[in-house]
Scaffold this active site. Structure first.
Site, PDB file in Angstrom:
ATOM      1  N   ASN A 114      45.292  58.358  45.621  1.00  0.00           N
ATOM      2  CA  ASN A 114      45.333  57.694  44.310  1.00  0.00           C
ATOM      3  C   ASN A 114      44.102  58.137  43.528  1.00  0.00           C
ATOM      4  O   ASN A 114      42.993  57.691  43.803  1.00  0.00           O
ATOM      5  CB  ASN A 114      45.341  56.174  44.525  1.00  0.00           C
ATOM      6  CG  ASN A 114      45.282  55.405  43.214  1.00  0.00           C
ATOM      7  OD1 ASN A 114      45.394  55.993  42.129  1.00  0.00           O
ATOM      8  ND2 ASN A 114      45.101  54.098  43.293  1.00  0.00           N
TER       9      ASN A 114
ATOM     10  N   LYS B  72      43.313  57.472  40.582  1.00  0.00           N
ATOM     11  CA  LYS B  72      42.895  56.492  39.563  1.00  0.00           C
ATOM     12  C   LYS B  72      42.629  57.215  38.238  1.00  0.00           C
ATOM     13  O   LYS B  72      43.320  58.197  37.936  1.00  0.00           O
ATOM     14  CB  LYS B  72      41.685  55.691  40.066  1.00  0.00           C
ATOM     15  CG  LYS B  72      41.962  55.070  41.448  1.00  0.00           C
ATOM     16  CD  LYS B  72      40.997  54.029  41.859  1.00  0.00           C
ATOM     17  CE  LYS B  72      41.388  53.481  43.231  1.00  0.00           C
ATOM     18  NZ  LYS B  72      40.524  52.410  43.679  1.00  0.00           N
TER      19      LYS B  72
ATOM     20  N   HIS C 131      48.999  47.815  41.949  1.00  0.00           N
ATOM     21  CA  HIS C 131      47.646  48.040  42.478  1.00  0.00           C
ATOM     22  C   HIS C 131      46.741  46.884  42.041  1.00  0.00           C
ATOM     23  O   HIS C 131      46.905  46.341  40.947  1.00  0.00           O
ATOM     24  CB  HIS C 131      47.104  49.377  41.960  1.00  0.00           C
ATOM     25  CG  HIS C 131      45.860  49.799  42.676  1.00  0.00           C
ATOM     26  ND1 HIS C 131      44.629  49.276  42.360  1.00  0.00           N
ATOM     27  CD2 HIS C 131      45.668  50.644  43.698  1.00  0.00           C
ATOM     28  CE1 HIS C 131      43.731  49.810  43.181  1.00  0.00           C
ATOM     29  NE2 HIS C 131      44.329  50.649  43.994  1.00  0.00           N
TER      30      HIS C 131
ATOM     31  N   GLU D 117      43.883  46.830  40.905  1.00  0.00           N
ATOM     32  CA  GLU D 117      43.197  47.037  39.625  1.00  0.00           C
ATOM     33  C   GLU D 117      44.120  46.692  38.458  1.00  0.00           C
ATOM     34  O   GLU D 117      43.666  46.208  37.420  1.00  0.00           O
ATOM     35  CB  GLU D 117      42.679  48.485  39.549  1.00  0.00           C
ATOM     36  CG  GLU D 117      41.482  48.661  40.481  1.00  0.00           C
ATOM     37  CD  GLU D 117      41.312  50.040  41.083  1.00  0.00           C
ATOM     38  OE1 GLU D 117      41.912  51.011  40.587  1.00  0.00           O
ATOM     39  OE2 GLU D 117      40.571  50.132  42.083  1.00  0.00           O
TER      40      GLU D 117
ATOM     41  N   GLU E  45      45.972  46.515  50.680  1.00  0.00           N
ATOM     42  CA  GLU E  45      44.648  46.894  50.189  1.00  0.00           C
ATOM     43  C   GLU E  45      43.853  45.639  49.858  1.00  0.00           C
ATOM     44  O   GLU E  45      43.970  45.113  48.737  1.00  0.00           O
ATOM     45  CB  GLU E  45      44.765  47.719  48.902  1.00  0.00           C
ATOM     46  CG  GLU E  45      45.532  48.993  49.030  1.00  0.00           C
ATOM     47  CD  GLU E  45      45.103  50.010  47.974  1.00  0.00           C
ATOM     48  OE1 GLU E  45      44.963  51.166  48.327  1.00  0.00           O
ATOM     49  OE2 GLU E  45      44.878  49.610  46.819  1.00  0.00           O
TER      50      GLU E  45
ATOM     51  N   GLY F 288      36.627  50.494  47.103  1.00  0.00           N
ATOM     52  CA  GLY F 288      35.580  51.109  46.289  1.00  0.00           C
ATOM     53  C   GLY F 288      34.155  50.893  46.759  1.00  0.00           C
ATOM     54  O   GLY F 288      33.254  51.586  46.292  1.00  0.00           O
TER      55      GLY F 288
ATOM     56  N   SER G 222      38.443  51.924  50.882  1.00  0.00           N
ATOM     57  CA  SER G 222      37.312  52.663  51.469  1.00  0.00           C
ATOM     58  C   SER G 222      37.715  53.517  52.669  1.00  0.00           C
ATOM     59  O   SER G 222      36.944  53.656  53.622  1.00  0.00           O
ATOM     60  CB  SER G 222      36.175  51.702  51.840  1.00  0.00           C
ATOM     61  OG  SER G 222      35.728  51.012  50.700  1.00  0.00           O
TER      62      SER G 222
HETATM   63  P1  13P Z   1      38.852  53.513  47.624  1.00  0.00           P
HETATM   64  O1  13P Z   1      39.386  54.406  48.729  1.00  0.00           O
HETATM   65  O2  13P Z   1      38.009  54.256  46.633  1.00  0.00           O
HETATM   66  O3  13P Z   1      38.216  52.286  48.178  1.00  0.00           O
HETATM   67  O4  13P Z   1      40.137  53.023  46.788  1.00  0.00           O
HETATM   68  C1  13P Z   1      41.180  52.454  47.469  1.00  0.00           C
HETATM   69  C2  13P Z   1      42.296  52.273  46.536  1.00  0.00           C
HETATM   70  O5  13P Z   1      42.279  51.424  45.667  1.00  0.00           O
HETATM   71  C3  13P Z   1      43.458  53.179  46.681  1.00  0.00           C
HETATM   72  O6  13P Z   1      44.511  52.767  45.900  1.00  0.00           O
END
Ligand code: 13P
Length: 256
Positions: free
Chosen positions: A9, A11, A96, A98, A168, A174, A214
């Site tokens: 992903n 982002k 997601h 976010e 997640e 993150g 992570s």
């Molecule tokens: P990170 O691997 O940067 O923690 O992000 C995870 C994530 O949100 C994948 O969709």
């Protein structure tokens, strides 16, 4: 046996030209990925460039990070399933954390997105996960079960077989603080039990449940060692071709 799936992903990273560059470098490092599935989810604006940059024999397929539930209409700034299909997407990330947290997406909206994706034969990758206060209040199971049932309301068994889940935990994203694989295994078991109750045990055994939060070259092996974890949704570590290639290699080593 469920095949391991690794999803990158991206982002909101990479312009179209930067994305093409990343894909060229990744394709040199990973010309094949026998035994595992790998999906790249760049931003909307880079989907075309990534599709063009992938070699014909590429092991990677394309996903979008979001979609709107209507096929077309007066929805300024939105992108629909038919638009994504035409760009070559086979999957789409939905719900997601976010999007839930920063854009206030509700389970009802996420459900409409899942159903729209299924209508257009895009495979939804539905994300679930609790916040830190929810975890600390002992509400993890209740929260992820609610997100699962809310997000998949009205989904037939055939539809469910097109879905991938990604657990997640919000607090693990993150920050470099991944969830312990043992805790992840328990949540995945719980999700599978709910699926068995609602859609039958065949569906519960077939559905892939990924872990995200992570994920790195150093911890991915620990997650994939759990038979309950069918792959990873990788954020930060997928932006570096070497790291992502290493993660794919480790997944191949763990392939079932
Ligand atoms: P990170 O691997 O940067 O923690 O992000 C995870 C994530 O949100 C994948 O969709």
């Amino acid at each position: 046996m469920r095949r391991i799936l690794i999803v990158g992903n991206w982002k909101m990273h990479k312009t179209a030209s930067e994305a093409a560059d990343l894909v060229h470098r990744l394709s040199v490092l990973v010309p094949k990925a026998d035994g595992v599935d790998v999906i790249l989810a760049p931003p909307f604006t880079a989907l075309h460039a990534v599709a063009q940059a992938l070699p014909r024999s590429s092991p990677f397929t394309l996903a979008a990070q979001n979609l709107h539930w209507e096929d077309q209409g007066a929805f300024t700034g939105e992108v629909s399933a038919p638009m994504l299909k035409e760009l070559g997407c086979r999957s789409v990330i939905v719900g997601h954390s976010e999007r839930r947290r920063l854009f206030r997406e509700s389970d009802a909206e996420i459900n409409q997105k899942v159903l729209a994706a299924l209508r257009h034969e895009l495979r939804p990758i539905l994300c679930l996960g609790e916040t830190l206060p929810e975890r600390e209040a002992g509400r993890t199971e209740e929260v992820v079960t609610g997100q699962l049932l809310g997000g998949l309301a009205g989904t037939s068994k055939d539809g469910l077989l097109m879905v991938t889940l990604s657990y997640e935990p919000v607090w693990a994203i993150g920050g470099g603080r991944a969830a312990p694989p043992g805790q992840v295994t328990l949540v995945h078991e719980r999700l599978r039990a709910v699926i068995a109750r609602e859609w039958g045990s065949e569906a519960a055994q077939a559905i892939r449940i990924l872990y995200g939060g992570s994920v790195s070259t150093t911890n991915v092996g620990g997650f994939l060692a759990s038979p309950q974890v069918d792959g990873a949704l990788v954020g930060g570590a997928c932006l570096d071709p070497q790291s992502f290639a290493t993660i794919i290699g480790l997944a191949q080593g763990a392939a079932r």
